[in-house]
Write a protein that holds these residues in place. Sequence first.
Motif, PDB file in Angstrom:
ATOM      1  N   LEU A  41       0.805  -1.225   0.000  1.00  0.00           N
ATOM      2  CA  LEU A  41       0.000   0.000   0.000  1.00  0.00           C
ATOM      3  C   LEU A  41       0.838   1.276   0.000  1.00  0.00           C
ATOM      4  N   ASN A  42       2.111   1.167   0.348  1.00  0.00           N
ATOM      5  CA  ASN A  42       2.980   2.344   0.335  1.00  0.00           C
ATOM      6  C   ASN A  42       3.512   2.660  -1.062  1.00  0.00           C
ATOM      7  N   ARG A  43       3.370   1.729  -2.000  1.00  0.00           N
ATOM      8  CA  ARG A  43       3.948   1.914  -3.331  1.00  0.00           C
ATOM      9  C   ARG A  43       2.942   1.812  -4.475  1.00  0.00           C
ATOM     10  N   VAL A  44       1.848   1.145  -4.269  1.00  0.00           N
ATOM     11  CA  VAL A  44       0.910   0.844  -5.356  1.00  0.00           C
ATOM     12  C   VAL A  44       0.003   2.029  -5.677  1.00  0.00           C
ATOM     13  N   ASN A  45      -0.367   2.134  -6.939  1.00  0.00           N
ATOM     14  CA  ASN A  45      -1.390   3.086  -7.356  1.00  0.00           C
ATOM     15  C   ASN A  45      -2.643   2.261  -7.650  1.00  0.00           C
ATOM     16  N   LEU A  46      -3.547   2.213  -6.692  1.00  0.00           N
ATOM     17  CA  LEU A  46      -4.722   1.344  -6.799  1.00  0.00           C
ATOM     18  C   LEU A  46      -5.632   1.714  -7.966  1.00  0.00           C
ATOM     19  N   VAL A  47      -5.722   2.978  -8.295  1.00  0.00           N
ATOM     20  CA  VAL A  47      -6.591   3.405  -9.395  1.00  0.00           C
ATOM     21  C   VAL A  47      -6.111   2.805 -10.718  1.00  0.00           C
ATOM     22  N   GLU A  48      -4.804   2.803 -10.922  1.00  0.00           N
ATOM     23  CA  GLU A  48      -4.264   2.352 -12.200  1.00  0.00           C
ATOM     24  C   GLU A  48      -4.406   0.846 -12.415  1.00  0.00           C
ATOM     25  N   ILE A  49      -4.424   0.061 -11.343  1.00  0.00           N
ATOM     26  CA  ILE A  49      -4.488  -1.399 -11.476  1.00  0.00           C
ATOM     27  C   ILE A  49      -5.712  -1.839 -12.272  1.00  0.00           C
ATOM     28  N   GLN A  50      -6.868  -1.273 -11.968  1.00  0.00           N
ATOM     29  CA  GLN A  50      -8.100  -1.710 -12.632  1.00  0.00           C
ATOM     30  C   GLN A  50      -8.051  -1.461 -14.135  1.00  0.00           C
ATOM     31  N   PHE A  51      -7.478  -0.342 -14.537  1.00  0.00           N
ATOM     32  CA  PHE A  51      -7.402  -0.036 -15.959  1.00  0.00           C
ATOM     33  C   PHE A  51      -6.337  -0.881 -16.654  1.00  0.00           C
ATOM     34  N   GLN A  52      -5.250  -1.166 -15.962  1.00  0.00           N
ATOM     35  CA  GLN A  52      -4.228  -2.061 -16.513  1.00  0.00           C
ATOM     36  C   GLN A  52      -4.830  -3.448 -16.726  1.00  0.00           C
ATOM     37  N   ALA A  53      -5.614  -3.926 -15.758  1.00  0.00           N
ATOM     38  CA  ALA A  53      -6.234  -5.249 -15.879  1.00  0.00           C
ATOM     39  C   ALA A  53      -7.207  -5.293 -17.066  1.00  0.00           C
ATOM     40  N   LEU A  54      -8.009  -4.249 -17.230  1.00  0.00           N
ATOM     41  CA  LEU A  54      -8.925  -4.193 -18.379  1.00  0.00           C
ATOM     42  C   LEU A  54      -8.155  -4.192 -19.699  1.00  0.00           C
ATOM     43  N   ASP A  55      -7.061  -3.458 -19.733  1.00  0.00           N
ATOM     44  CA  ASP A  55      -6.260  -3.371 -20.948  1.00  0.00           C
ATOM     45  C   ASP A  55      -5.652  -4.729 -21.302  1.00  0.00           C
ATOM     46  N   VAL A  56      -5.123  -5.424 -20.302  1.00  0.00           N
ATOM     47  CA  VAL A  56      -4.545  -6.756 -20.537  1.00  0.00           C
ATOM     48  C   VAL A  56      -5.638  -7.722 -20.980  1.00  0.00           C
ATOM     49  N   LYS A  59      -6.545  -7.210 -24.566  1.00  0.00           N
ATOM     50  CA  LYS A  59      -5.510  -7.658 -25.496  1.00  0.00           C
ATOM     51  C   LYS A  59      -5.380  -9.182 -25.536  1.00  0.00           C
ATOM     52  N   LEU A  60      -5.506  -9.831 -24.386  1.00  0.00           N
ATOM     53  CA  LEU A  60      -5.365 -11.293 -24.344  1.00  0.00           C
ATOM     54  C   LEU A  60      -6.623 -12.027 -24.806  1.00  0.00           C
ATOM     55  N   TYR A  61      -7.776 -11.452 -24.508  1.00  0.00           N
ATOM     56  CA  TYR A  61      -9.047 -12.119 -24.792  1.00  0.00           C
ATOM     57  C   TYR A  61      -9.984 -11.185 -25.556  1.00  0.00           C
ATOM     58  N   PRO A  62      -9.630 -10.820 -26.786  1.00  0.00           N
ATOM     59  CA  PRO A  62     -10.461  -9.853 -27.530  1.00  0.00           C
ATOM     60  C   PRO A  62     -11.886 -10.325 -27.787  1.00  0.00           C
ATOM     61  N   SER A  63     -12.112 -11.634 -27.823  1.00  0.00           N
ATOM     62  CA  SER A  63     -13.466 -12.132 -28.102  1.00  0.00           C
ATOM     63  C   SER A  63     -14.428 -11.898 -26.932  1.00  0.00           C
ATOM     64  N   ILE A  64     -13.897 -11.660 -25.752  1.00  0.00           N
ATOM     65  CA  ILE A  64     -14.761 -11.424 -24.587  1.00  0.00           C
ATOM     66  C   ILE A  64     -15.529 -10.116 -24.739  1.00  0.00           C
ATOM     67  N   GLY A  65     -14.909  -9.122 -25.334  1.00  0.00           N
ATOM     68  CA  GLY A  65     -15.577  -7.828 -25.500  1.00  0.00           C
ATOM     69  C   GLY A  65     -15.739  -7.131 -24.174  1.00  0.00           C
TER      70      GLY A  65
END
Length: 124
Positions: A41-56, A59-65
């Motif tokens: 919690l002293n180093r992480v940017n919690l807001v960015e994690i959710q968007f990084q996960a959506l982006d991955v 890219k990995l599962y484009p058929s999911i939409g």
Amino acid sequence: FAAALNARGLPGVQFRPIHYKPFYGTYKGLTVHGVQIHVDLNRVNLVEIQFQALDVMKKLYPSIGVFKKAESLELFDQTSGGPSTRRWIESGRNLNDMFKQWRESADQFRDIRAPYLLYDTGIF
């Protein structure tokens, strides 16, 4: 999925694959796969994690939409402050550029508001 998230080198977070069979719910008795998130919690940017996960995921599962359902789009846009974040992710542009813009805007806002503060916030 976990490996792709870890490859992004996000500070203060480690992703670990997880596999299990739920005892109840929609996927009861089926093996499901996901990611366990470990944070500093002293180093992480919690807001960015959710968007990084959506982006991955996009890219990995484009058929999911990721942004397939109209009602989901509206809610996502409302909670993200408008459609620009979703459009950025959909376009495939680098998220770090978006986060840099966010930080610059936040810095500008802090400078503008500083004269109006009645006390020192200490954390911003």
